[in-house]
Scaffold this motif. Structure first.
Motif, PDB file in Angstrom:
ATOM      1  N   VAL A   1      55.074  -3.560  29.376  1.00 32.42           N
ATOM      2  CA  VAL A   1      53.935  -2.913  30.018  1.00 32.42           C
ATOM      3  C   VAL A   1      54.367  -2.594  31.446  1.00 32.42           C
ATOM      4  O   VAL A   1      54.443  -3.476  32.293  1.00 32.42           O
ATOM      5  CB  VAL A   1      52.686  -3.808  30.001  1.00 32.42           C
ATOM      6  CG1 VAL A   1      51.471  -3.023  30.495  1.00 32.42           C
ATOM      7  CG2 VAL A   1      52.421  -4.366  28.603  1.00 32.42           C
ATOM      8  N   ASP A   2      54.656  -1.314  31.682  1.00 26.91           N
ATOM      9  CA  ASP A   2      55.318  -0.925  32.923  1.00 26.91           C
ATOM     10  C   ASP A   2      54.369  -0.433  34.003  1.00 26.91           C
ATOM     11  O   ASP A   2      54.717  -0.474  35.187  1.00 26.91           O
ATOM     12  CB  ASP A   2      56.320   0.210  32.650  1.00 26.91           C
ATOM     13  CG  ASP A   2      57.419  -0.182  31.673  1.00 26.91           C
ATOM     14  OD1 ASP A   2      57.579  -1.388  31.414  1.00 26.91           O
ATOM     15  OD2 ASP A   2      58.125   0.727  31.191  1.00 26.91           O
ATOM     16  N   THR A   3      53.192   0.076  33.615  1.00 25.54           N
ATOM     17  CA  THR A   3      52.401   0.888  34.532  1.00 25.54           C
ATOM     18  C   THR A   3      50.911   0.556  34.513  1.00 25.54           C
ATOM     19  O   THR A   3      50.414  -0.156  33.648  1.00 25.54           O
ATOM     20  CB  THR A   3      52.548   2.377  34.160  1.00 25.54           C
ATOM     21  OG1 THR A   3      51.964   2.584  32.858  1.00 25.54           O
ATOM     22  CG2 THR A   3      53.999   2.827  34.150  1.00 25.54           C
ATOM     23  N   TYR A   4      50.221   1.145  35.486  1.00 29.52           N
ATOM     24  CA  TYR A   4      48.763   1.072  35.608  1.00 29.52           C
ATOM     25  C   TYR A   4      48.106   1.622  34.348  1.00 29.52           C
ATOM     26  O   TYR A   4      47.235   0.988  33.753  1.00 29.52           O
ATOM     27  CB  TYR A   4      48.388   1.901  36.838  1.00 29.52           C
ATOM     28  CG  TYR A   4      46.939   1.925  37.260  1.00 29.52           C
ATOM     29  CD1 TYR A   4      46.482   1.054  38.243  1.00 29.52           C
ATOM     30  CD2 TYR A   4      46.054   2.876  36.755  1.00 29.52           C
ATOM     31  CE1 TYR A   4      45.163   1.115  38.694  1.00 29.52           C
ATOM     32  CE2 TYR A   4      44.741   2.934  37.192  1.00 29.52           C
ATOM     33  CZ  TYR A   4      44.303   2.050  38.167  1.00 29.52           C
ATOM     34  OH  TYR A   4      43.003   2.111  38.612  1.00 29.52           O
TER      35      TYR A   4
ATOM     36  N   GLN B   1      47.967 -20.044  33.646  1.00 31.09           N
ATOM     37  CA  GLN B   1      49.098 -20.872  33.225  1.00 31.09           C
ATOM     38  C   GLN B   1      50.406 -20.156  33.543  1.00 31.09           C
ATOM     39  O   GLN B   1      50.422 -18.939  33.751  1.00 31.09           O
ATOM     40  CB  GLN B   1      49.021 -21.165  31.732  1.00 31.09           C
ATOM     41  CG  GLN B   1      48.996 -19.932  30.859  1.00 31.09           C
ATOM     42  CD  GLN B   1      48.722 -20.244  29.403  1.00 31.09           C
ATOM     43  OE1 GLN B   1      48.609 -21.391  29.008  1.00 31.09           O
ATOM     44  NE2 GLN B   1      48.602 -19.223  28.579  1.00 31.09           N
ATOM     45  N   ASP B   2      51.481 -20.914  33.575  1.00 32.39           N
ATOM     46  CA  ASP B   2      52.780 -20.332  33.888  1.00 32.39           C
ATOM     47  C   ASP B   2      53.226 -19.350  32.808  1.00 32.39           C
ATOM     48  O   ASP B   2      53.110 -19.655  31.608  1.00 32.39           O
ATOM     49  CB  ASP B   2      53.849 -21.426  33.988  1.00 32.39           C
ATOM     50  CG  ASP B   2      53.697 -22.296  35.215  1.00 32.39           C
ATOM     51  OD1 ASP B   2      52.938 -21.916  36.127  1.00 32.39           O
ATOM     52  OD2 ASP B   2      54.348 -23.368  35.251  1.00 32.39           O
ATOM     53  N   PRO B   3      53.734 -18.181  33.194  1.00 31.93           N
ATOM     54  CA  PRO B   3      54.413 -17.346  32.205  1.00 31.93           C
ATOM     55  C   PRO B   3      55.618 -18.111  31.648  1.00 31.93           C
ATOM     56  O   PRO B   3      56.345 -18.763  32.399  1.00 31.93           O
ATOM     57  CB  PRO B   3      54.873 -16.128  33.017  1.00 31.93           C
ATOM     58  CG  PRO B   3      54.074 -16.158  34.279  1.00 31.93           C
ATOM     59  CD  PRO B   3      53.754 -17.593  34.537  1.00 31.93           C
TER      60      PRO B   3
ATOM     61  N   PHE C   1      55.190  -8.277  28.002  1.00 34.01           N
ATOM     62  CA  PHE C   1      55.823  -8.495  29.293  1.00 34.01           C
ATOM     63  C   PHE C   1      55.182  -7.538  30.295  1.00 34.01           C
ATOM     64  O   PHE C   1      55.295  -6.317  30.176  1.00 34.01           O
ATOM     65  CB  PHE C   1      57.334  -8.275  29.191  1.00 34.01           C
ATOM     66  CG  PHE C   1      58.013  -9.318  28.334  1.00 34.01           C
ATOM     67  CD1 PHE C   1      58.382 -10.540  28.875  1.00 34.01           C
ATOM     68  CD2 PHE C   1      58.248  -9.083  26.998  1.00 34.01           C
ATOM     69  CE1 PHE C   1      58.981 -11.512  28.091  1.00 34.01           C
ATOM     70  CE2 PHE C   1      58.859 -10.051  26.192  1.00 34.01           C
ATOM     71  CZ  PHE C   1      59.221 -11.269  26.750  1.00 34.01           C
ATOM     72  N   PHE C   2      54.502  -8.120  31.300  1.00 28.75           N
ATOM     73  CA  PHE C   2      53.660  -7.345  32.198  1.00 28.75           C
ATOM     74  C   PHE C   2      54.308  -7.091  33.558  1.00 28.75           C
ATOM     75  O   PHE C   2      54.886  -7.995  34.169  1.00 28.75           O
ATOM     76  CB  PHE C   2      52.336  -8.070  32.433  1.00 28.75           C
ATOM     77  CG  PHE C   2      51.413  -8.027  31.252  1.00 28.75           C
ATOM     78  CD1 PHE C   2      50.643  -6.909  30.999  1.00 28.75           C
ATOM     79  CD2 PHE C   2      51.311  -9.110  30.386  1.00 28.75           C
ATOM     80  CE1 PHE C   2      49.777  -6.862  29.906  1.00 28.75           C
ATOM     81  CE2 PHE C   2      50.453  -9.078  29.292  1.00 28.75           C
ATOM     82  CZ  PHE C   2      49.684  -7.950  29.057  1.00 28.75           C
ATOM     83  N   SER C   3      54.164  -5.848  34.036  1.00 28.11           N
ATOM     84  CA  SER C   3      54.386  -5.518  35.442  1.00 28.11           C
ATOM     85  C   SER C   3      53.030  -5.647  36.126  1.00 28.11           C
ATOM     86  O   SER C   3      52.051  -5.033  35.674  1.00 28.11           O
ATOM     87  CB  SER C   3      54.904  -4.089  35.587  1.00 28.11           C
ATOM     88  OG  SER C   3      56.109  -3.909  34.877  1.00 28.11           O
TER      89      SER C   3
ATOM     90  N   LEU D   1      56.657 -12.293  32.142  1.00 23.65           N
ATOM     91  CA  LEU D   1      56.803 -11.454  33.330  1.00 23.65           C
ATOM     92  C   LEU D   1      57.804 -10.336  33.073  1.00 23.65           C
ATOM     93  O   LEU D   1      58.916 -10.577  32.618  1.00 23.65           O
ATOM     94  CB  LEU D   1      57.274 -12.296  34.517  1.00 23.65           C
ATOM     95  CG  LEU D   1      57.606 -11.523  35.801  1.00 23.65           C
ATOM     96  CD1 LEU D   1      56.357 -10.859  36.363  1.00 23.65           C
ATOM     97  CD2 LEU D   1      58.248 -12.452  36.824  1.00 23.65           C
ATOM     98  N   HIS D   2      57.370  -9.124  33.377  1.00 26.64           N
ATOM     99  CA  HIS D   2      58.281  -7.984  33.347  1.00 26.64           C
ATOM    100  C   HIS D   2      58.757  -7.682  34.767  1.00 26.64           C
ATOM    101  O   HIS D   2      59.956  -7.679  35.018  1.00 26.64           O
ATOM    102  CB  HIS D   2      57.551  -6.779  32.741  1.00 26.64           C
ATOM    103  CG  HIS D   2      58.448  -5.695  32.267  1.00 26.64           C
ATOM    104  ND1 HIS D   2      59.694  -5.916  31.724  1.00 26.64           N
ATOM    105  CD2 HIS D   2      58.283  -4.331  32.233  1.00 26.64           C
ATOM    106  CE1 HIS D   2      60.247  -4.764  31.377  1.00 26.64           C
ATOM    107  NE2 HIS D   2      59.416  -3.798  31.685  1.00 26.64           N
TER     108      HIS D   2
END
Length: 297
Positions: A9-12, A142-144, A36-38, A105-106
């Protein structure tokens, strides 16, 4: 036969529209994946300067990027600072977590990571990772537990900084098998789960690959005797190509392929071999990406 599903998941826009779309499709098929999030600023429009590079321009034209991604992605952060994704769309991120998907996390700033990793020192690498880690932790409570480098832009200095976080594994490179990364002959503690299959944007429009035969092509590459990891993007399979991905999951299940979060591919009872990551060229992708050093046996 298992297929690890990595969802970048790269963007808004990808967070706002693509994540809910993918959650709906995955729920329909009773499938879980690894998101995996930005979470920081969306400055992806700043990639437009790369149009001056022939390889990137060809890729943008081949994939019909304006239609595929949307102009709001292609111009985001170009004229004004990009919005902070995690502040605006935290509910979409927590939905993925609440529905049982793995959350990792990305990036903090996806564009900055891809553009500057070659020049980032240890402090800059840690700061980028920590800002993303802390925001994602605050959002989900919680922790990624994992991470995946944007665009497979990864180096040994980055691997050392990731050791400072409680990641169970990382997915930072392309390759053929799960391994323990080695830096300066020292084996690190976080396994690498490399991506083994091509992405939509890498192969669409090449060698006769179209939307009509894309799924069959990817399915033909999945083998029972090897690691199978597919990356999809919220901006693509979650929006414009959502029906295509829906069809893929239907066909995968019919072939006895179990689509699972990447963590499900880890076997705690197996000793993993050491290996290094090195920069190489990935066909269909502009610039270098990190690869597992060894070749498949």
């Amino acid at each position: 036969m298992k297929l690890g599903l990595r969802i970048d998941v790269d963007t808004y826009r990808g967070t706002r529209l693509g994540v809910p779309g993918l959650c709906d499709v995955l729920a329909k098929h009773n499938v879980k994946g690894s998101f995996f999030f930005s979470v920081g600023p969306d400055n992806m429009g700043r990639h437009l300067w790369r149009l001056l590079k022939p390889a990137f321009l060809i890729k943008m034209l081949r994939s019909n990027a304006a239609s595929l991604y949307g102009w709001d992605i292609l111009l985001r952060g170009t004229f004004f600072p990009g919005p902070i994704i995690g502040k605006k769309w935290s509910a979409e991120i927590t939905r993925a977590s609440d529905e049982g998907h793995e959350v990792g996390l990305h990036a903090w700033d996806h564009h900055a990571w891809q553009a500057k990793i070659d020049s980032m020192d240890d402090d800059a690498l840690y700061d980028h990772l920590n800002r993303g880690f802390q925001m994602l932790k605050d959002i989900c409570g919680q922790d990624p537990t994992c991470s995946a480098a944007p665009g497979w832009k990864a180096n040994e200095a980055m691997l050392l900084q990731k050791e400072r976080f409680p990641f169970h594994y990382n997915s930072d490179c392309r390759g053929h098998s799960i391994f323990m990364p080695e830096v300066e002959r020292k084996c690190l503690s976080q396994p690498q789960i490399p991506v083994t299959l091509p992405t939509y944007d890498e192969i669409i429009g090449q060698d006769g690959i179209t939307n009509e035969n894309f799924n069959e092509h990817i399915l033909s590459l999945i083998r029972p005797d090897r690691l199978n990891v597919l990356t999809i993007h919220a901006e693509v399979e979650g929006i414009v190509c959502r029906d295509l991905f829906d069809d893929f999951l239907t066909k995968a299940a019919a072939r006895g392929i179990e689509t699972v979060p990447c963590a499900s591919l880890l076997d705690s009872g197996t000793d993993l071999p050491p290996d290094r990551i090195v920069p190489r060229i990935q066909p269909g992708r502009e610039g270098w990406v990190a690869f597992q050093h060894s070749e498949p046996s």
